[in-house]
Scaffold this active site. Structure first.
Site, PDB file in Angstrom:
ATOM      1  CG  HIS A 198      -0.313   0.127   2.534  1.00  0.00           C
ATOM      2  ND1 HIS A 198       0.221  -0.966   3.171  1.00  0.00           N
ATOM      3  CD2 HIS A 198      -0.088   1.180   3.338  1.00  0.00           C
ATOM      4  CE1 HIS A 198       0.724  -0.583   4.329  1.00  0.00           C
ATOM      5  NE2 HIS A 198       0.562   0.726   4.448  1.00  0.00           N
TER       6      HIS A 198
HETATM    7  N1  UDP Z   1      -3.496  -6.174   8.831  1.00  0.00           N
HETATM    8  C1  UDP Z   1      -4.768  -6.719   8.954  1.00  0.00           C
HETATM    9  N2  UDP Z   1      -5.451  -7.022   7.793  1.00  0.00           N
HETATM   10  C2  UDP Z   1      -4.925  -6.847   6.560  1.00  0.00           C
HETATM   11  C3  UDP Z   1      -3.621  -6.300   6.449  1.00  0.00           C
HETATM   12  C4  UDP Z   1      -2.927  -5.952   7.615  1.00  0.00           C
HETATM   13  O1  UDP Z   1      -5.271  -6.927  10.050  1.00  0.00           O
HETATM   14  O2  UDP Z   1      -5.596  -7.162   5.564  1.00  0.00           O
HETATM   15  C5  UDP Z   1      -2.785  -5.787  10.081  1.00  0.00           C
HETATM   16  C6  UDP Z   1      -1.429  -6.404  10.292  1.00  0.00           C
HETATM   17  O3  UDP Z   1      -1.512  -7.625  11.005  1.00  0.00           O
HETATM   18  C7  UDP Z   1      -0.705  -5.347  11.121  1.00  0.00           C
HETATM   19  C8  UDP Z   1      -1.323  -4.043  10.629  1.00  0.00           C
HETATM   20  O4  UDP Z   1      -2.538  -4.396   9.987  1.00  0.00           O
HETATM   21  O5  UDP Z   1      -1.004  -5.517  12.492  1.00  0.00           O
HETATM   22  C9  UDP Z   1      -0.408  -3.322   9.672  1.00  0.00           C
HETATM   23  O6  UDP Z   1      -1.088  -2.240   9.141  1.00  0.00           O
HETATM   24  P1  UDP Z   1      -0.692  -1.540   7.779  1.00  0.00           P
HETATM   25  O7  UDP Z   1       0.070  -2.476   6.926  1.00  0.00           O
HETATM   26  O8  UDP Z   1      -1.961  -0.957   7.230  1.00  0.00           O
HETATM   27  O9  UDP Z   1       0.176  -0.294   8.225  1.00  0.00           O
HETATM   28  P2  UDP Z   1       1.724  -0.076   8.491  1.00  0.00           P
HETATM   29  O10 UDP Z   1       2.146  -1.047   9.538  1.00  0.00           O
HETATM   30  O11 UDP Z   1       2.435  -0.233   7.200  1.00  0.00           O
HETATM   31  O12 UDP Z   1       1.796   1.334   8.984  1.00  0.00           O
END
Ligand code: UDP
Length: 361
Positions: A207
């Protein structure tokens, strides 16, 4: 009695915040002299990006919803400062807790700091050293303005010290996201999926603007994933930002990739644990895969979570798809990177934070 209660205001806005809030909220609830309220700023507001997480994490519904979504990033930040100012002025918290690196993290720190409230940043000190990444400026602003900095890994302490923060402000407490993972993993075993899970599969999430904003680049990645899928089927929960960029037909064009809507936390962590490998650009997924020991390939040129590379199973591939091809060839030949769990990723970060907060207040 109510007058003696210490008032804590938690501000969260997007999916990766919710699993970080849970351990802090839950552990602070054990202190009977603390009143906590949750403000949801609304960057993610769909049920599958927000509501389902509150339910599965056992968090109460947010006390206040600011419904800040849509518009440009600066619209969100400007609007956010104005809306959170009202909440802060009405509630007069003893402490404002902010999480991670989303827009709400930075605009809340600006408003709270200007109004003279004390701020605790949970997941402080992480740096990608890449200001083109929207989250990096949120991290820098939030850490600069926060009074108490709770770091998930020791590199966070080094970064903050180099930026001039005093040692009394920095608390190496471990990773709150891993607290939620440890706590919720047993429940993930009974979760029911709406689609069939292949016996052997890889999990993909993408993303970040660097991967998904350019249509041809995204298409190139997906075409290569389809290629990998011939060897190992791929499950790809599509983030709304990524979905908005896709113009091609998904499930009919790509036979080896199972495209699904964003998954609930329990579904997702089950897949992370059982995947043969993960390809991602997510910050949280790099950490969770390191904890779970699942091989992880990160499609980015840098990471704010270097410990997942130096200690964990994460390989920082770069954003060039040819580099992923090289890494996949190595992996399919059986050369799999092993890792170990970083210090203090032990499920107790939330309780350490709560204890420190209770002592501070
Ligand atoms: N996650 C989830 N469902 C999904 C994709 C990710 O529950 O379809 C969870 C994942 O386990 C983690 C968090 O979302 O705990 C990560 O979020 P994201 O990738 O949106 O943000 P980032 O960590 O890159 O800021």
């Amino acid at each position: 009695m109510i007058d003696k209660m210490k008032k804590i205001l938690h501000v969260v806005g997007a999916r990766p915040n919710f699993m970080k809030l849970r351990p802090v909220y839950e552990n602070l609830s054990k202190y009977t002299d603390m009143k906590q309220i949750i403000v949801h700023t609304g960057q993610h507001f769909d049920y599958n990006m927000s509501g389902v997480f509150f339910e599965q994490l056992g968090l109460p519904k947010p006390d206040i919803n600011l419904e800040i979504n849509g518009g440009t990033v600066l619209n969100q930040i400007g609007n956010g400062i104005l809306k959170i100012e009202k909440v802060l002025s009405d509630f007069i918290p003893d402490l404002v807790c902010i999480y991670g690196d989303v827009n709400a993290t930075s605009f809340t720190s600006i408003a709270a700091s200007k109004l003279g409230f004390k701020i605790a940043h949970i997941e402080a000190g992480l740096r990608s050293f890449d200001k083109t990444m929207p989250e990096e400026t949120n991290r820098i602003i939030a850490d600069c303005l926060s009074d108490y900095l709770f770091t998930p890994s020791i590199d966070g302490d080094y970064n903050l010290t180099k930026e001039g923060k005093s040692p009394e402000q920095i608390f190496f407490v471990g990773n709150v996201m891993i607290d939620s993972l440890i706590e919720l993993m047993p429940k993930s075993k009974i979760v029911k999926f709406k689609f069939d899970i292949p016996e052997i599969f890889a999990l993909v999430t993408l993303h970040r603007p660097s991967n998904v904003d350019d249509y041809n680049n995204l298409l190139g990645i997906i075409i290569y994933l389809e290629e990998i899928g011939k060897e190992c089927k791929i499950i790809f929960p599509i983030h709304p930002r990524t979905k908005a960029k896709i113009e091609f037909k998904l499930n009919s064009t790509f036979k080896n990739i199972i495209f699904v809507d964003p998954l609930s936390y329990l579904e997702f962590i089950f897949l992370e644990k059982n995947a043969r490998f993960i390809i991602t650009d997510s910050g949280g997924v790099q950490e969770e895969s390191t904890f779970l020991g699942t091989p992880c390939f990160t499609l980015r040129d840098n990471t704010e979570r270097p410990i997942t590379v130096t200690k964990g199973t994460n390989i920082l591939v770069g954003s060039d798809i040819n580099k992923l091809k090289i890494q996949m060839d190595i992996f399919f030949k059986g050369l799999v990177k092993k890792g170990r769990i970083p210090d203090l990723w032990d499920g107790k970060a939330g309780s350490r934070i709560a204890k420190i907060i209770s002592e501070i207040l």
